[in-house]
Design a protein around this motif. Structure first.
Motif, PDB file in Angstrom:
ATOM      1  N   TRP A  56       9.946  -0.997  -5.839  1.00 19.60           N
ATOM      2  CA  TRP A  56       8.502  -0.784  -5.859  1.00 19.60           C
ATOM      3  C   TRP A  56       7.854  -1.613  -6.982  1.00 19.60           C
ATOM      4  O   TRP A  56       6.742  -2.095  -6.829  1.00 19.60           O
ATOM      5  CB  TRP A  56       8.171   0.690  -6.029  1.00 19.60           C
ATOM      6  CG  TRP A  56       6.687   0.912  -6.226  1.00 19.60           C
ATOM      7  CD1 TRP A  56       6.061   1.463  -7.289  1.00 19.60           C
ATOM      8  CD2 TRP A  56       5.649   0.537  -5.309  1.00 19.60           C
ATOM      9  NE1 TRP A  56       4.699   1.466  -7.115  1.00 19.60           N
ATOM     10  CE2 TRP A  56       4.416   0.902  -5.904  1.00 19.60           C
ATOM     11  CE3 TRP A  56       5.632  -0.068  -4.051  1.00 19.60           C
ATOM     12  CZ2 TRP A  56       3.194   0.682  -5.282  1.00 19.60           C
ATOM     13  CZ3 TRP A  56       4.407  -0.289  -3.434  1.00 19.60           C
ATOM     14  CH2 TRP A  56       3.206   0.075  -4.044  1.00 19.60           C
ATOM     15  N   THR A  59       7.392  -5.031  -5.538  1.00 19.65           N
ATOM     16  CA  THR A  59       6.371  -4.975  -4.483  1.00 19.65           C
ATOM     17  C   THR A  59       4.976  -4.824  -5.070  1.00 19.65           C
ATOM     18  O   THR A  59       4.047  -5.547  -4.704  1.00 19.65           O
ATOM     19  CB  THR A  59       6.652  -3.791  -3.534  1.00 19.65           C
ATOM     20  OG1 THR A  59       7.944  -3.962  -2.938  1.00 19.65           O
ATOM     21  CG2 THR A  59       5.594  -3.701  -2.446  1.00 19.65           C
ATOM     22  N   SER A  60       4.823  -3.888  -5.997  1.00 16.44           N
ATOM     23  CA  SER A  60       3.500  -3.643  -6.576  1.00 16.44           C
ATOM     24  C   SER A  60       3.008  -4.840  -7.378  1.00 16.44           C
ATOM     25  O   SER A  60       1.801  -5.075  -7.483  1.00 16.44           O
ATOM     26  CB  SER A  60       3.531  -2.392  -7.459  1.00 16.44           C
ATOM     27  OG  SER A  60       4.426  -2.541  -8.550  1.00 16.44           O
ATOM     28  N   ASP A  64      -0.552  -6.057  -6.328  1.00 17.09           N
ATOM     29  CA  ASP A  64      -1.627  -5.954  -7.326  1.00 17.09           C
ATOM     30  C   ASP A  64      -2.207  -7.323  -7.637  1.00 17.09           C
ATOM     31  O   ASP A  64      -3.433  -7.494  -7.703  1.00 17.09           O
ATOM     32  CB  ASP A  64      -1.074  -5.313  -8.602  1.00 17.09           C
ATOM     33  CG  ASP A  64      -2.186  -4.782  -9.487  1.00 17.09           C
ATOM     34  OD1 ASP A  64      -3.238  -4.390  -8.963  1.00 17.09           O
ATOM     35  OD2 ASP A  64      -2.014  -4.778 -10.721  1.00 17.09           O
ATOM     36  N   LEU A  70      -2.791  -0.573  -3.384  1.00 15.97           N
ATOM     37  CA  LEU A  70      -1.485  -0.058  -3.799  1.00 15.97           C
ATOM     38  C   LEU A  70      -1.102   1.222  -3.059  1.00 15.97           C
ATOM     39  O   LEU A  70       0.076   1.430  -2.749  1.00 15.97           O
ATOM     40  CB  LEU A  70      -1.483   0.188  -5.306  1.00 15.97           C
ATOM     41  CG  LEU A  70      -1.429  -1.074  -6.186  1.00 15.97           C
ATOM     42  CD1 LEU A  70      -1.599  -0.702  -7.654  1.00 15.97           C
ATOM     43  CD2 LEU A  70      -0.101  -1.815  -5.983  1.00 15.97           C
ATOM     44  N   TRP A  73       0.111   0.184   0.415  1.00 15.02           N
ATOM     45  CA  TRP A  73       1.389  -0.512   0.325  1.00 15.02           C
ATOM     46  C   TRP A  73       2.510   0.407  -0.126  1.00 15.02           C
ATOM     47  O   TRP A  73       3.657   0.205   0.246  1.00 15.02           O
ATOM     48  CB  TRP A  73       1.265  -1.725  -0.590  1.00 15.02           C
ATOM     49  CG  TRP A  73       0.755  -2.918   0.146  1.00 15.02           C
ATOM     50  CD1 TRP A  73      -0.530  -3.298   0.321  1.00 15.02           C
ATOM     51  CD2 TRP A  73       1.551  -3.882   0.830  1.00 15.02           C
ATOM     52  NE1 TRP A  73      -0.603  -4.443   1.078  1.00 15.02           N
ATOM     53  CE2 TRP A  73       0.653  -4.828   1.399  1.00 15.02           C
ATOM     54  CE3 TRP A  73       2.907  -4.054   1.023  1.00 15.02           C
ATOM     55  CZ2 TRP A  73       1.105  -5.914   2.137  1.00 15.02           C
ATOM     56  CZ3 TRP A  73       3.356  -5.142   1.759  1.00 15.02           C
ATOM     57  CH2 TRP A  73       2.453  -6.052   2.313  1.00 15.02           C
ATOM     58  N   ARG A  74       2.180   1.420  -0.927  1.00  8.75           N
ATOM     59  CA  ARG A  74       3.210   2.386  -1.318  1.00  8.75           C
ATOM     60  C   ARG A  74       3.738   3.105  -0.077  1.00  8.75           C
ATOM     61  O   ARG A  74       4.953   3.303   0.079  1.00  8.75           O
ATOM     62  CB  ARG A  74       2.642   3.402  -2.313  1.00  8.75           C
ATOM     63  CG  ARG A  74       3.642   4.484  -2.725  1.00  8.75           C
ATOM     64  CD  ARG A  74       4.739   3.953  -3.633  1.00  8.75           C
ATOM     65  NE  ARG A  74       5.796   4.927  -3.824  1.00  8.75           N
ATOM     66  CZ  ARG A  74       6.714   4.850  -4.787  1.00  8.75           C
ATOM     67  NH1 ARG A  74       6.683   3.842  -5.640  1.00  8.75           N
ATOM     68  NH2 ARG A  74       7.671   5.760  -4.898  1.00  8.75           N
TER      69      ARG A  74
END
Length: 229
Positions: A56, A59-60, A64, A70, A73-74
């Motif tokens: 994560w 990914t974040s 971002d 976010l 996407w989470r």
């Protein structure tokens, strides 16, 4: 970086979505993303290339920097984790009767287990991966049965006639991106992560719908695809 295949593994599908997000943000360099987020360039490259399941944190960092949402996407990332841990929902073939079932019949046998998962988690994602349009139709039938909806119920909840739902669910008409959206709405499937998972299934099962399904995924992830000049 190697080309991404959107029709095979969920990790590659996730990487494709990340690359699409990056492109929509003007393709910031990996060096810039790494500098702004303290994530290594190699980790970013692996995530965008579909080489491994990204954390994560990685990914974040991409999301971002590229202006993605976010929260959305989470949910998408968590769905990826579930797909990788539990890629199939087929029942084990432990007896002669089970071995004699067709692929379609075995998927029907698996439905109660899928319904239990949906009830337990509250997350309505596809029950299995699709290799063909029949697999997709079976997944849609599974969802319809889970919601206990008649064809007329589906028609009343959408702009499609109940006869159209009957034709598509029997294989008489192809599944389109627009139809899938109407079907999911009628079946009370609402979160972006759930929609993205079903759109991925469509993109894999019906190659002709891949482009429109990918556009719909981009929109569900919170940004509009770039228009062609």
């Amino acid at each position: 970086m190697k080309p991404i295949s959107t029709k095979s593994h969920p990790v590659w599908q996730f990487a494709f979505a990340l690359r699409a997000l990056r492109e929509s943000a003007g393709n910031p360099t990996l060096a810039r993303i790494a500098e702004e987020t303290s994530v290594s360039i190699s980790s970013l490259s692996q995530a965008l290339g579909g080489d491994r399941v990204p954390t994560w944190r990685v990914t974040s960092a991409v999301v971002d920097t590229c202006g993605g949402d976010l929260t959305t996407w989470r949910a998408f990332w968590e769905e990826l984790q579930r797909n990788v841990r539990n890629p199939l929902e087929l029942p084990p073939e432990v007896d002669d009767e089970g071995r004699n079932l067709s692929a379609e019949q075995r998927r029907e046998v698996a439905w109660p287990r899928v319904w239990d998962r949906w009830k337990r988690t509250g997350i309505i994602t596809p029950p299995f991966r699709a290799q063909s349009e029949l697999d997709l139709i079976m997944a849609l039938r599974c969802l319809r049965e889970f919601r206990s909806l008649s064809l007329r119920d589906l028609g009343r909840a959408s702009n499609y006639a109940h006869s159209t739902f009957g034709l598509v669910l029997s294989g008489g008409k192809p599944v389109t991106t627009q139809f899938l959206g109407a079907f999911l709405e009628a079946c009370r499937v609402h979160t972006p992560g759930e929609w993205i998972a079903w759109l991925q299934l469509l993109a894999t099962a019906v190659p002709k719908q891949r482009a429109s399904a990918e556009v719909a995924m981009m929109r569900k992830m919170g940004y509009a695809p770039r228009r062609q000049k």
